[in-house]
Design a protein around this motif. Structure first.
Motif, PDB file in Angstrom:
ATOM      1  N   UNK A  71       0.822  -1.203   0.000  1.00 27.20           N
ATOM      2  CA  UNK A  71       0.000   0.000   0.000  1.00 27.20           C
ATOM      3  C   UNK A  71       0.857   1.254   0.000  1.00 27.20           C
ATOM      4  N   UNK A  72       1.978   1.213   0.713  1.00 28.27           N
ATOM      5  CA  UNK A  72       2.885   2.349   0.794  1.00 28.27           C
ATOM      6  C   UNK A  72       4.267   1.892   0.353  1.00 28.27           C
ATOM      7  N   UNK A  73       4.501   1.802  -0.946  1.00 24.62           N
ATOM      8  CA  UNK A  73       5.772   1.248  -1.408  1.00 24.62           C
ATOM      9  C   UNK A  73       6.944   2.156  -1.072  1.00 24.62           C
ATOM     10  N   UNK A  74       8.027   1.542  -0.752  1.00 28.51           N
ATOM     11  CA  UNK A  74       9.252   2.264  -0.484  1.00 28.51           C
ATOM     12  C   UNK A  74      10.402   1.504  -1.095  1.00 28.51           C
ATOM     13  N   UNK A  75      11.319   2.207  -1.679  1.00 25.41           N
ATOM     14  CA  UNK A  75      12.381   1.544  -2.415  1.00 25.41           C
ATOM     15  C   UNK A  75      13.289   0.736  -1.496  1.00 25.41           C
ATOM     16  N   UNK A  76      13.606   1.272  -0.350  1.00 22.12           N
ATOM     17  CA  UNK A  76      14.567   0.612   0.528  1.00 22.12           C
ATOM     18  C   UNK A  76      13.928  -0.011   1.760  1.00 22.12           C
ATOM     19  N   UNK A  77      12.606  -0.109   1.787  1.00 24.66           N
ATOM     20  CA  UNK A  77      11.950  -0.713   2.943  1.00 24.66           C
ATOM     21  C   UNK A  77      12.033  -2.228   2.850  1.00 24.66           C
ATOM     22  N   UNK A  78      12.156  -2.870   3.985  1.00 21.21           N
ATOM     23  CA  UNK A  78      12.229  -4.329   4.017  1.00 21.21           C
ATOM     24  C   UNK A  78      10.837  -4.926   3.863  1.00 21.21           C
TER      25      UNK A  78
END
Length: 140
Positions: A71-78
């Motif tokens: 839902x909340x994509x992040x490039x460097x999130x695990x």
């Protein structure tokens, strides 16, 4: 009167035409049903092929997939959260997990967890090296 001659008033021919149309419609419906059965079987095969068979035992360490990240994509999130301990595995794929501190247990779908292959969070001794003070040597 001229309009009545254009109409087909032969009842036998009209009845045969209607019966052949009904038979064609029934054949079309049977063909559509067979096609849908074949399509459903293929889709079931493709879906089941993608499902991974994972075997867990109580006491194993697993990682939990973070589905909220979509839902909340992040490039460097695990995408996988900290290791959890498996408490119980049901025969239909549900896995009961225990948090790292051991205070909370919860159940999740077995497809959302994967085996944790890391260490057991043991402290490892790391050797520290001190660098000499002073300027770095230059190549002149």
């Amino acid at each position: 009167m001229w309009a009545l001659k254009r109409l087909n008033l032969d009842w036998a021919e009209a009845a045969n035409l209607r019966l052949t149309q009904l038979n064609e419609m029934e054949e079309f419906c049977c063909h559509a049903y067979e096609s849908s059965v074949v399509y459903k079987e293929r889709m079931k095969f493709v879906h089941n092929k993608k499902i991974l068979k994972r075997k867990f035992k109580s006491g194993d360490l697993v990682l939990l997939f973070n589905s909220r990240l979509k839902l909340f994509p992040g490039k460097l999130k695990l995408k996988w959260s900290d290791p959890f301990k498996v408490v119980n595995v049901s025969p239909f794929g549900a896995v009961e997990l225990e948090s790292e501190d051991g205070l909370r247990t919860f159940k999740v779908n077995g497809q959302r967890v994967k085996q944790y292959l890391g260490t057991d969070r043991e402290n490892h001794l790391v050797e520290q090296l001190a660098l000499k003070d002073g300027p770095c040597p230059t190549n002149e």
